[in-house]
Motif scaffolding. Structure first.
Motif, mmCIF file in Angstrom:
data_model
loop_
_atom_site.group_PDB
_atom_site.id
_atom_site.type_symbol
_atom_site.label_atom_id
_atom_site.label_comp_id
_atom_site.label_asym_id
_atom_site.label_seq_id
_atom_site.Cartn_x
_atom_site.Cartn_y
_atom_site.Cartn_z
ATOM 1 N N MET A 137 71.479 93.929 47.814
ATOM 2 C CA MET A 137 70.114 94.060 48.333
ATOM 3 C C MET A 137 69.286 92.867 47.843
ATOM 4 S SD MET A 137 67.879 96.010 50.076
ATOM 5 C CE MET A 137 67.844 97.797 49.873
ATOM 6 N N MET A 216 65.189 93.987 51.381
ATOM 7 C CA MET A 216 63.936 94.736 51.306
ATOM 8 C C MET A 216 62.803 93.759 51.067
ATOM 9 S SD MET A 216 61.282 96.104 49.329
ATOM 10 C CE MET A 216 61.651 96.566 47.632
ATOM 11 N N PHE A 243 64.532 96.557 55.218
ATOM 12 C CA PHE A 243 63.538 97.565 54.888
ATOM 13 C C PHE A 243 62.190 96.872 54.712
ATOM 14 C CE2 PHE A 243 67.604 99.192 53.323
ATOM 15 C CZ PHE A 243 67.638 100.461 53.888
ATOM 16 N N TYR A 377 66.375 103.823 51.035
ATOM 17 C CA TYR A 377 67.326 102.713 50.916
ATOM 18 C C TYR A 377 68.754 103.239 50.780
ATOM 19 C CZ TYR A 377 62.950 100.539 49.230
ATOM 20 O OH TYR A 377 61.652 100.126 49.074
ATOM 21 N N LYS A 381 71.779 103.283 53.912
ATOM 22 C CA LYS A 381 72.446 102.103 53.397
ATOM 23 C C LYS A 381 73.383 101.476 54.435
ATOM 24 C CE LYS A 381 75.231 101.091 49.299
ATOM 25 N NZ LYS A 381 75.864 101.768 48.142
#
Length: 403
Positions: A137, A216, A243, A377, A381
């Motif tokens: 991430m 993100m 995200f 999250y 996923k």
């Protein structure tokens, strides 16, 4: 127009009690996360001439930045007082935070600078050898977040959530005017954010990993992400998810009229006939196909929004007269944005998550690391790597009885 800008400037300046900086809450979070309480504003004058020690050291595997670095032997470091930008993305591994290593006790973040390819190889090796992670991430922080806060956000996440989410968290520290007044919002948005988007767009290959990867972004970091996507040459699917949390981007990012390059459906215009008054605004803000660019890089985009987010109001102060679709922020007006998302192409690829009335702590902007956001999250996923979890977000949303 100058009078309008001056009015916006004064309005933003006097709204201090309403609009708090992203970095302030990020620093406050450190107390409940890692326990580190040192901040750039609390420098003591007991330090020496630099490299004075590393009491309270913290480590993370990786970090990326466009902030200027200072060479120190075989390593490089940066910190609060590094205020220029690099012309290219810098890739750091074996990153450590030293709260007292600089002059007069200033913090430094050290790391080994490596090439893009070596960085990718090291990230892939970490995922393959660390049983706790199976997904990368990347994270673009918001406005006025300094390198210390960017580092600590990643450290806190991995300390608290690595094992139950499977994410290897890699922070991307981009240059913004940390430690300055809110008057710099317009300067950062129309300067530093644009440069960051261009720089990271030129380094898009670093995200093309052999392991599952997502991204993100928080607040103005979403604008950097949008520009990064729009500056990517020959886009391809590289992220499982993007995200977008409390996104400080135009409300109509995924609207039909603002994405003419997206696959179109006949006679679907929705509410996109709202007045468009585009005056003295940077070309980057008016650039079309921002939403389409994002969906060309990610299998799915998740928009986390909160109608009670007062901090996104600063966008409305500075963008007066530019039309509601441009002036309003996606992260605050998610309901209106979803009405504008009329193309089946986007409806299949963009999901809106309403965090309004969900008990988000005041001021309702810094919820990107709250458990209900982390649950999103984890839950979304990927099809292959979904973590078994009862979504606290869905439970609270149902209990709130909010459509």
């Amino acid at each position: 127009m100058k009078l309008m800008k001056l009015t916006s400037f004064l309005a933003a300046t006097v709204s201090v009690s309403l609009v708090a900086a992203d970095s302030r809450d990020a620093k406050a979070e450190r107390g409940s996360g890692t326990g580190v309480e040192v901040s750039a504003e609390d420098e003591s004058f007991g330090g020496g001439s630099g490299d004075g020690g590393c009491i309270g050291r913290k480590d993370i595997p990786f970090m990326m930045t466009n902030v200027e670095l200072t060479e120190d032997g075989d390593e490089h470091y940066f910190g609060f007082h590094n205020t220029d930008t690099e012309s290219e993305t810098q890739f750091l591994k074996d990153v450590r935070y030293c709260p007292d290593a600089g002059r007069f006790g200033a913090y430094r973040i050290y790391g080994e600078v490596v090439s893009l390819e070596d960085f990718k190889a090291a990230v892939e090796e970490e995922v393959s050898t660390n049983d706790a992670v199976d997904h990368v991430m990347y994270h673009f922080h918001g406005w006025r977040v300094d390198p210390e806060s960017s580092f600590m956000q990643a450290h806190s996440f991995m300390e608290m959530h690595e094992e139950n989410t499977g994410y290897l968290w890699i922070p991307i520290s981009w240059r913004t005017h940390w430690g300055s007044s809110r008057a710099f919002y317009d300067i950062d948005r129309n300067g530093n954010a644009i440069r960051a988007g261009e720089t990271f767009g030129a380094s898009v290959d670093v995200f093309k990993l052999s392991v599952p990867t997502s991204l993100m972004a928080h607040s103005m970091g979403n604008y950097v992400t949008q520009l990064f996507a729009q500056n990517t040459v020959d886009p391809e699917m590289i992220f499982e998810n993007i995200f977008m949390v409390a996104a400080d981007v135009r409300m109509d990012l995924f609207a039909t009229d603002s994405n003419p390059a997206a696959p179109q459906a006949t006679n679907i215009k929705g509410k996109t006939d709202q007045a468009k008054v585009y005056l003295d605004i940077p070309d980057e803000e008016l650039r079309e196909n921002g939403g389409y660019a994002l969906t060309q890089l990610a299998n799915h985009v998740h928009v986390l929004w909160n109608t009670g987010d007062p901090q996104l109001g600063i966008r409305e102060y500075f963008q007066r007269g530019f039309g509601e679709n441009i002036r309003r922020a996606l992260g605050k007006f998610g309901a209106d944005a979803e009405e504008l998302t009329t193309l089946p192409y986007f409806q299949e690829r963009v999901t809106y998550h309403d965090f309004s009335n969900m008990g988000i702590p005041f001021p309702g902007h810094e919820y990107q690391f709250d458990q209900i956001a982390v649950d999103v999250y984890a839950e979304f996923k990927s099809d292959k790597n979904t973590v078994a979890t009862t979504s606290r977000f869905n439970t609270l949303r149902a209990n709130a009885n909010v459509d």
